[in-house]
Design a protein around this motif. Structure first.
Motif, PDB file in Angstrom:
ATOM      1  N   THR A 101       0.951  -1.539   0.207  1.00 11.09           N
ATOM      2  CA  THR A 101      -0.102  -0.352   0.292  1.00 11.09           C
ATOM      3  C   THR A 101       0.954   1.305  -0.069  1.00 11.09           C
ATOM      4  OG1 THR A 101      -1.621  -1.148   0.867  1.00 11.09           O
ATOM      5  CG2 THR A 101      -1.826   1.272   1.345  1.00 11.09           C
ATOM      6  N   TRP A 143       1.177   3.561  -2.895  1.00 10.22           N
ATOM      7  CA  TRP A 143       1.021   5.199  -3.277  1.00 10.22           C
ATOM      8  C   TRP A 143       1.617   6.064  -3.421  1.00 10.22           C
ATOM      9  CZ3 TRP A 143       0.607   7.665   2.972  1.00 10.22           C
ATOM     10  CH2 TRP A 143      -0.490   8.761   2.610  1.00 10.22           C
ATOM     11  N   ARG A 151       2.014   6.190  -7.127  1.00  4.15           N
ATOM     12  CA  ARG A 151       1.045   7.004  -7.861  1.00  4.15           C
ATOM     13  C   ARG A 151       0.856   8.059  -7.649  1.00  4.15           C
ATOM     14  NH1 ARG A 151      -3.768   8.491  -6.009  1.00  4.15           N
ATOM     15  NH2 ARG A 151      -5.840   7.631  -7.001  1.00  4.15           N
ATOM     16  N   THR A 152       0.995   8.156  -6.441  1.00  6.00           N
ATOM     17  CA  THR A 152       1.394  10.148  -6.382  1.00  6.00           C
ATOM     18  C   THR A 152       2.322  10.626  -6.715  1.00  6.00           C
ATOM     19  OG1 THR A 152       0.420   9.536  -3.774  1.00  6.00           O
ATOM     20  CG2 THR A 152       1.839  12.186  -4.464  1.00  6.00           C
ATOM     21  N   ILE A 203      -4.698   8.823   1.759  1.00  5.36           N
ATOM     22  CA  ILE A 203      -4.717   7.642   2.156  1.00  5.36           C
ATOM     23  C   ILE A 203      -5.855   6.779   2.810  1.00  5.36           C
ATOM     24  CG2 ILE A 203      -3.191   7.003   3.371  1.00  5.36           C
ATOM     25  CD1 ILE A 203      -2.711   4.433   0.967  1.00  5.36           C
ATOM     26  N   HIS A 235      -6.828   8.671  -1.645  1.00  5.21           N
ATOM     27  CA  HIS A 235      -5.985   7.058  -2.273  1.00  5.21           C
ATOM     28  C   HIS A 235      -6.886   5.551  -1.821  1.00  5.21           C
ATOM     29  CE1 HIS A 235      -4.740   3.673  -4.350  1.00  5.21           C
ATOM     30  NE2 HIS A 235      -3.535   4.017  -4.016  1.00  5.21           N
ATOM     31  N   VAL A 276      -8.355   2.410  -0.008  1.00  5.10           N
ATOM     32  CA  VAL A 276      -7.393   1.588  -0.651  1.00  5.10           C
ATOM     33  C   VAL A 276      -7.953   0.020   0.087  1.00  5.10           C
ATOM     34  CG1 VAL A 276      -5.576  -0.844  -0.521  1.00  5.10           C
ATOM     35  CG2 VAL A 276      -5.172   1.826  -0.422  1.00  5.10           C
TER      36      VAL A 276
END
Length: 462
Positions: A264, A268, A271-272, A285, A366, A368
């Motif tokens: 995760t 994250w 992705r950021t 998140i 985001h 999850v």
């Protein structure tokens, strides 16, 4: 799975399946966790089953339809309809109107779906037909089930659930009961328990914890990613990938975090970077936490099938996330999860009542969702375990496209068990995401991405 797979589905007219015996006609209140705004939508489940010679002559449609009627005697609220009362309070009118059931046939065999079944399944609309007028939250069927026979004599079971009624563990409990009765049991091995009052607000309600997941944040640059110009990619994290990420940490920290936290935090951060967000605006998140965990210590009885989840949230900025080492992100994720306690859950219920049952924050979030422990693939209607069972969507469909990452259990061609994360972004963002992922993983494993020309999927070692 082959994205270009074309087949025809012939559906019979939808019908209502009702409990096989009289059930109580009553009003049952949902909990104050159940009826929050963020759960007022439909969630799908899909299960693929092979032909089993031991079931020769048995029709899965007939078996499941009859078992459904018997199962609804125990789970009779599912045969009712949702109503809304004062203060947006939701309740079930247990009136035995029934659940929607669709019988279908498809001119395709299971093997044509590919060897490595995983989301996204682009054919979902054919395998789980949206009966017109059935998908509203209020005053419509709470369950829709479609059973589709395949030409190989396997079948596909698909289900759509009003999320306010149950979370993933709750609906898997119902599906297991349906499976047990399909196999000849007279009743479920786990009796369903309502007891929604356990997760109601206190009197008077009092917010005792910090809940940044429900903060109202202005959406100044758009929350939902456009669907018109996006691509799907699926990333695999197996033992090699997780070990490689762990190696980025100081030696004394490498065993402090779970695989979920490792994947995760790493995803994250990548992705950021790929999204190129404003460096100094807050991002979140949100990890969906199952409050049935022994660490939360809620007094939920065995058989409880309501929503028992929390949106564990950490807040930072892209600058801090990117400029700090990975353990910064890891600590944010770990701390957010550990905040979810018995008191936290009561505080959430209190806040939801005080604030009018708001939606959790979507802006620069985001989300999850870990479905690796749901065990929906083990549901057995008599034809054995599912070849694939669970989440049918990737990161690019549903109500909040691009915002959600599902951690889905998967075994690759080498027999390695891990998780896949389907993702959906514009080609430019996806290119940056792949590049960022590869910057660590490919250089260390030399195998992160392997294109599947049939499906435009990026996945490791399939």
């Amino acid at each position: 799975m082959a994205q270009s797979l074309l087949f025809t589905v012939k559906r019979h007219a939808p019908e209502f399946v009702k409990p096989s015996k009289p059930t109580p006609h009553e009003i049952k209140l949902l909990s104050d966790i159940d009826d929050q705004d963020g759960l007022r939508f439909q969630i799908p489940v899909i299960q693929f089953y092979k032909y089993d010679p031991n079931m020769k002559g048995k029709d899965p449609v007939d078996v499941i339809r009859k078992a459904l009627s018997k199962t609804l005697v125990f789970y009779y609220p599912f045969a009712g309809r949702l109503r809304e009362g004062p203060g947006r309070k939701l309740m079930v009118d247990c009136n035995d109107e029934g659940v929607l059931f669709i019988e279908a046939d498809a001119d395709v065999s299971l093997k044509e779906f590919g060897d490595a079944l995983h989301p996204p399944f682009p054919c979902l609309n054919e395998l789980l037909f949206d009966v017109p007028g059935s998908s509203e939250v209020l005053n419509t069927p709470l369950l829709l089930i479609q059973v589709t026979r395949l030409k190989c004599e396997g079948f596909i079971f698909a289900l759509r659930l009003n999320h306010t009624m149950s979370d993933a563990p709750g609906i898997v409990q119902f599906m297991n009961a349906l499976g047990e009765i399909s196999r000849g049991n007279s009743e479920p091995s786990i009796s369903p328990v309502w007891c929604r009052e356990i997760l109601n607000a206190r009197d008077p309600p009092r917010v005792t914890c910090t809940h940044r997941e429900y903060e109202q944040v202005p959406d100044d640059n758009g929350t939902i990613f456009p669907l018109t110009d996006g691509v799907n990619r699926t990333f695999f994290f197996g033992p090699t990938e997780v070990a490689t990420i762990r190696s980025l940490l100081p030696t004394n920290q490498q065993e402090q975090y779970s695989n979920f936290e490792i994947i995760t935090a790493y995803f994250w951060r990548c992705r950021t970077i790929a999204l190129q967000l404003d460096y100094d605006k807050e991002i979140r998140i949100i990890c969906v936490v199952n409050a049935r965990s022994k660490f939360v210590n809620l007094p939920l009885p065995k058989g409880y099938y309501g929503n028992a989840l929390a949106y564990a949230t950490a807040v930072t900025t892209p600058r801090k996330l990117i400029e700090n080492s990975l353990d910064y992100a890891l600590n944010l994720v770990k701390k957010a999860k550990s905040n979810v306690t018995k008191e936290y859950m009561h505080s959430v219920a209190d806040l939801l009542v005080i604030k009018g049952r708001p939606h959790f924050t979507l802006v620069r979030s985001h989300i999850v969702v870990d479905v690796t422990r749901n065990r929906s693939g083990e549901v057995n209607f008599g034809w054995g375990k599912a070849v694939y069972g669970g989440q049918p969507r990737g990161g690019g469909d549903g109500d909040i496209p691009g915002l959600v990452s599902f951690h889905i259990p998967f075994k690759n061609a080498k027999g390695e068990e891990g998780v896949v994360i389907p993702s959906f972004f514009s080609p430019q963002i996806m290119e940056r995401l792949v590049k960022e992922m590869e910057s660590v993983l490919k250089s260390n494993t030399n195998q992160l991405t392997k294109a599947d020309p049939r499906s435009s999927i990026i996945i490791s070692s399939l």
